[in-house]
Motif scaffolding. Sequence first.
Motif, PDB file in Angstrom:
ATOM      1  N   THR A 237       1.080  -1.226   0.199  1.00 20.15           N
ATOM      2  CA  THR A 237       0.056  -0.085  -0.115  1.00 20.15           C
ATOM      3  C   THR A 237       0.747   1.272  -0.120  1.00 20.15           C
ATOM      4  O   THR A 237       1.988   1.323  -0.005  1.00 20.15           O
ATOM      5  CB  THR A 237      -1.031   0.065   1.226  1.00 20.15           C
ATOM      6  N   THR A 238       0.229   2.355  -0.244  1.00 18.46           N
ATOM      7  CA  THR A 238       0.838   3.694  -0.077  1.00 18.46           C
ATOM      8  C   THR A 238       1.176   4.206   1.154  1.00 18.46           C
ATOM      9  O   THR A 238       2.181   5.305   1.261  1.00 18.46           O
ATOM     10  CB  THR A 238       0.188   4.612  -0.730  1.00 18.46           C
ATOM     11  N   GLY A 239       1.296   3.529   2.296  1.00 19.78           N
ATOM     12  CA  GLY A 239       1.539   4.044   3.656  1.00 19.78           C
ATOM     13  C   GLY A 239       0.718   3.189   4.855  1.00 19.78           C
ATOM     14  O   GLY A 239      -0.175   2.565   4.362  1.00 19.78           O
ATOM     15  N   GLY A 240       1.147   3.388   5.858  1.00 19.22           N
ATOM     16  CA  GLY A 240       0.580   2.739   7.277  1.00 19.22           C
ATOM     17  C   GLY A 240      -0.915   3.007   7.376  1.00 19.22           C
ATOM     18  O   GLY A 240      -1.809   2.109   7.566  1.00 19.22           O
ATOM     19  N   THR A 241      -1.316   4.427   6.922  1.00 17.14           N
ATOM     20  CA  THR A 241      -3.075   4.773   7.081  1.00 17.14           C
ATOM     21  C   THR A 241      -3.666   3.766   5.961  1.00 17.14           C
ATOM     22  O   THR A 241      -4.812   3.409   6.435  1.00 17.14           O
ATOM     23  CB  THR A 241      -2.946   5.973   6.748  1.00 17.14           C
ATOM     24  N   GLU A 242      -3.262   3.790   4.769  1.00 19.08           N
ATOM     25  CA  GLU A 242      -3.906   2.789   3.877  1.00 19.08           C
ATOM     26  C   GLU A 242      -4.119   1.345   4.371  1.00 19.08           C
ATOM     27  O   GLU A 242      -4.968   0.776   4.180  1.00 19.08           O
ATOM     28  CB  GLU A 242      -3.495   2.982   2.277  1.00 19.08           C
ATOM     29  N   SER A 243      -2.795   0.768   4.630  1.00 16.80           N
ATOM     30  CA  SER A 243      -3.101  -0.443   5.397  1.00 16.80           C
ATOM     31  C   SER A 243      -3.803  -0.861   6.323  1.00 16.80           C
ATOM     32  O   SER A 243      -4.618  -1.890   6.429  1.00 16.80           O
ATOM     33  CB  SER A 243      -1.418  -0.919   5.740  1.00 16.80           C
ATOM     34  N   ILE A 377      -2.112  -7.932   9.942  1.00 16.81           N
ATOM     35  CA  ILE A 377      -0.840  -7.042  10.472  1.00 16.81           C
ATOM     36  C   ILE A 377      -0.562  -6.025   9.428  1.00 16.81           C
ATOM     37  O   ILE A 377      -0.568  -6.130   8.189  1.00 16.81           O
ATOM     38  CB  ILE A 377       0.531  -7.972  10.636  1.00 16.81           C
ATOM     39  N   SER A 378      -0.341  -4.799   9.852  1.00 16.48           N
ATOM     40  CA  SER A 378       0.324  -3.525   8.896  1.00 16.48           C
ATOM     41  C   SER A 378       1.531  -3.416   9.402  1.00 16.48           C
ATOM     42  O   SER A 378       2.120  -3.341  10.601  1.00 16.48           O
ATOM     43  CB  SER A 378      -0.767  -2.536   9.040  1.00 16.48           C
ATOM     44  N   ALA A 379       2.700  -3.171   8.349  1.00 19.10           N
ATOM     45  CA  ALA A 379       4.077  -2.671   8.783  1.00 19.10           C
ATOM     46  C   ALA A 379       4.445  -2.013   7.651  1.00 19.10           C
ATOM     47  O   ALA A 379       4.381  -2.304   6.555  1.00 19.10           O
ATOM     48  CB  ALA A 379       4.790  -4.076   8.692  1.00 19.10           C
ATOM     49  N   ASP A 380       5.221  -0.950   8.052  1.00 20.37           N
ATOM     50  CA  ASP A 380       5.447   0.118   6.862  1.00 20.37           C
ATOM     51  C   ASP A 380       6.898  -0.293   6.638  1.00 20.37           C
ATOM     52  O   ASP A 380       7.719  -0.018   7.423  1.00 20.37           O
ATOM     53  CB  ASP A 380       5.639   1.543   7.821  1.00 20.37           C
ATOM     54  N   LEU A 381       6.952  -0.502   5.383  1.00 19.44           N
ATOM     55  CA  LEU A 381       8.431  -0.556   4.670  1.00 19.44           C
ATOM     56  C   LEU A 381       9.254   0.974   4.598  1.00 19.44           C
ATOM     57  O   LEU A 381      10.201   0.722   4.753  1.00 19.44           O
ATOM     58  CB  LEU A 381       8.259  -0.953   3.123  1.00 19.44           C
ATOM     59  N   HIS A 382       8.474   2.032   4.685  1.00 19.90           N
ATOM     60  CA  HIS A 382       9.150   3.410   4.517  1.00 19.90           C
ATOM     61  C   HIS A 382       9.549   3.873   5.878  1.00 19.90           C
ATOM     62  O   HIS A 382       9.977   4.993   5.756  1.00 19.90           O
ATOM     63  CB  HIS A 382       8.262   4.235   3.738  1.00 19.90           C
ATOM     64  N   LYS A 383       9.358   2.972   6.811  1.00 22.21           N
ATOM     65  CA  LYS A 383       9.938   3.410   8.248  1.00 22.21           C
ATOM     66  C   LYS A 383      11.312   2.389   8.198  1.00 22.21           C
ATOM     67  O   LYS A 383      12.393   2.887   7.665  1.00 22.21           O
ATOM     68  CB  LYS A 383       9.029   3.301   9.360  1.00 22.21           C
ATOM     69  N   TYR A 384      11.151   1.622   9.264  1.00 23.05           N
ATOM     70  CA  TYR A 384      12.473   0.979   9.341  1.00 23.05           C
ATOM     71  C   TYR A 384      12.855  -0.230   8.326  1.00 23.05           C
ATOM     72  O   TYR A 384      13.909  -0.826   8.198  1.00 23.05           O
ATOM     73  CB  TYR A 384      12.643   0.268  10.767  1.00 23.05           C
ATOM     74  N   GLY A 385      11.923  -0.302   7.456  1.00 21.36           N
ATOM     75  CA  GLY A 385      12.111  -0.974   6.337  1.00 21.36           C
ATOM     76  C   GLY A 385      13.328  -0.300   5.159  1.00 21.36           C
ATOM     77  O   GLY A 385      13.699  -0.868   4.263  1.00 21.36           O
ATOM     78  N   LEU A 386      13.337   0.862   5.645  1.00 21.64           N
ATOM     79  CA  LEU A 386      14.206   1.820   4.906  1.00 21.64           C
ATOM     80  C   LEU A 386      14.079   1.799   3.256  1.00 21.64           C
ATOM     81  O   LEU A 386      14.791   2.019   2.395  1.00 21.64           O
ATOM     82  CB  LEU A 386      15.669   1.297   5.045  1.00 21.64           C
ATOM     83  N   ALA A 387      12.886   1.692   2.968  1.00 18.12           N
ATOM     84  CA  ALA A 387      12.135   2.035   1.643  1.00 18.12           C
ATOM     85  C   ALA A 387      11.774   3.743   1.416  1.00 18.12           C
ATOM     86  O   ALA A 387      11.534   4.124   2.507  1.00 18.12           O
ATOM     87  CB  ALA A 387      11.208   1.013   1.331  1.00 18.12           C
ATOM     88  N   LYS A 389       9.432   6.803   0.905  1.00 18.47           N
ATOM     89  CA  LYS A 389       8.032   6.997   1.286  1.00 18.47           C
ATOM     90  C   LYS A 389       7.108   6.520   0.513  1.00 18.47           C
ATOM     91  O   LYS A 389       6.940   6.876  -0.984  1.00 18.47           O
ATOM     92  CB  LYS A 389       8.152   8.700   1.522  1.00 18.47           C
ATOM     93  N   GLY A 390       5.965   5.934   0.918  1.00 20.68           N
ATOM     94  CA  GLY A 390       4.861   5.745   0.058  1.00 20.68           C
ATOM     95  C   GLY A 390       4.772   4.135   0.040  1.00 20.68           C
ATOM     96  O   GLY A 390       4.239   3.768  -1.169  1.00 20.68           O
ATOM     97  N   ASN A 391       5.363   3.587   0.891  1.00 22.50           N
ATOM     98  CA  ASN A 391       5.510   2.242   0.833  1.00 22.50           C
ATOM     99  C   ASN A 391       5.052   1.276   2.334  1.00 22.50           C
ATOM    100  O   ASN A 391       5.647   1.710   3.365  1.00 22.50           O
ATOM    101  CB  ASN A 391       7.041   1.584   0.558  1.00 22.50           C
ATOM    102  N   SER A 392       3.956   0.562   2.351  1.00 28.29           N
ATOM    103  CA  SER A 392       3.736  -0.325   3.369  1.00 28.29           C
ATOM    104  C   SER A 392       3.075  -1.330   3.256  1.00 28.29           C
ATOM    105  O   SER A 392       2.949  -1.761   1.936  1.00 28.29           O
ATOM    106  CB  SER A 392       2.668   0.504   4.401  1.00 28.29           C
ATOM    107  N   LEU A 393       3.026  -2.381   3.982  1.00 30.94           N
ATOM    108  CA  LEU A 393       2.528  -3.747   3.795  1.00 30.94           C
ATOM    109  C   LEU A 393       1.186  -4.123   4.674  1.00 30.94           C
ATOM    110  O   LEU A 393       1.190  -3.822   5.864  1.00 30.94           O
ATOM    111  CB  LEU A 393       3.247  -5.043   4.118  1.00 30.94           C
ATOM    112  N   ILE A 394       0.210  -4.628   3.993  1.00 33.85           N
ATOM    113  CA  ILE A 394      -0.995  -5.050   4.695  1.00 33.85           C
ATOM    114  C   ILE A 394      -0.923  -6.755   4.556  1.00 33.85           C
ATOM    115  O   ILE A 394      -0.952  -7.152   3.415  1.00 33.85           O
ATOM    116  CB  ILE A 394      -2.417  -4.636   4.453  1.00 33.85           C
TER     117      ILE A 394
END
Length: 578
Positions: A237-243, A377-387, A389-394
């Motif tokens: 997804t585009t971020g934690g909120t969308e997840s 589970i939601s997890a942001d790739l663009h935080k500590y995944g170091l990707a 901005k605009g990347n998250s997982l649902i």
Amino acid sequence: MKSCCQESLMEGGVKGLHRAWTLLSQHLPPELKDTLVTHWHHAGNSTSTLRDQLNGQLAAQEPLKVVIGVVVAVLLLQQVLHLLRAVVTAIQDDGIVGSVVKVAFRVLKSLPFVGAFIQKEKDKVVSKITEGFQHSSIDRLRELPKAGKSQEEVLTLLQDIKSKDKEWQGRCSGTVYMGGPEYDEYSRVLTAAYGLFAHTNPLHPDVFPSGQRFEKEVVAMGASLFGGDDQVCGNVTTGGTESILMAIKTARDYARAVRGITQPELVMAESAHPAYDKGCHYFGIKLRRARVGRDYRADVASIRRHINANTVMIVASAPGYPHGTIDDVEALGRLALKKGICLHVDCCLGGFVLPFARELGYPIPAFDFSVPGVTSISADLHKYGLAPKGNSLILYRNRQLRRHQFLAVTEWTGGLYVSPTATGSRAGGLQAAAWAALLLNGREGYLQVTKRIMEAAKAIRKGIDAIDGLFVLGDPVVTVVAFGSRELDVYKVNDVMSAKGWSLNALQRPPSVHICVTLQHVDVVDAFLRDLAEAVETVRSSPDKLDQGMAPIYGAAGKMPDRGTVGDLLVAYMDAAC
């Protein structure tokens, strides 16, 4: 006897009742039988008399008036019941005192002179908090330029605009998660990955199978970190909120399909992220807010009390944004299984820290799909995944759940349409860059990064504990350290830190401030603690000279019982910022 009575009652009318009474009375003691007969005759006579009186009065009325009277009475009764339900719901959500305060402020604000005064004061506050948005000296573009500019001109403009941003390196809480001497080269590779696939759109997998591959592999790599098996699936997804929005929508539709729930409700602790407020607002879901305990973790007992027949989801945070604490996911998992509801674990902040911190030996409690009852589970790739901005997982435990996330449209004249997430077109370049980030770091890379960040966070926590006048809130397990004060205005401390160039996060209930430690802080721990200690001494020695910053606004907002006015201020702030 029971079956005979049931058959007699089915015959209907007075004969049926009489026969049932005859059969029943054969088994009653004489004294009880006489008492019941006496009351039966008395009630019958009273009912007959009342019926006769009502019939007599109604006979004198016009039939149309009687019908209209009945309709009006029913409508009034519905309004009364609606009002009672609203009162009961308000008391459940805000308590008696909170509900009275809300009503009182609503009445006061309706008075012309009071409303005008409140608006005047709100304008002052908005003017104060939006000072940073006033750029009158900047010649802004207000229409498309007549002729296109050269590449050199555009690049020069971009560099000039970038120069106006704050110096964020090592100074911002969270915000930017990459840093260090290797940042430039690392960023160059991610930028190249984005550029190679900037034109692609995963909405069209027949044209761009690359997007499908990137998403599937990123999801699989993420699932492997969170105790997932072959059944775990998900989307980028585009971020934690969308997840989080997707998890809420999925839980709502799953509960409607499986349990027939049409008035869905969600239960979460007051420390959970505002994305849940947004999702409930968007999707027509009633939000019930539970308490946090003294350890600042979700109060499981409070969440249990808020669950009812309409609950479709409960929420756990791992860790929570405000205080960095991890909710008791195992207890909430047991509760979710017992109640037959979804449990979403919000790992947006710490998803790419927790698995590696556990591997490094830190005491990380169970939080992922290894816990029975966790459904997403939601997890942001663009935080500590170091990707970028605009990347998250649902992620979902299985495909039976995830299918309720999708939207399929069959009646559009433009053809058949199906979309997996909230967005239609998606940025293939971002997915490619996320995929590249995971490959660049690998497990060993993330372990090294996590070790550096965890050691920095531990040093900051220890340093704050050593500063006279401050204390750490709760028991932060990973990278967020929140601190407050029992003798100083911690918001004024934050103002002094802002003047020193630090950008921290102000919290409320209780008044506190936190720093979210990232790679950019690894080399500035000593500088941060030195400036924080100086800020505390500045506030202690001259508290009355620090009333021009944001501290008075934060303090007033935290204490103001009329949360509607606080909300109006936030909307006005955003209106000025956009």
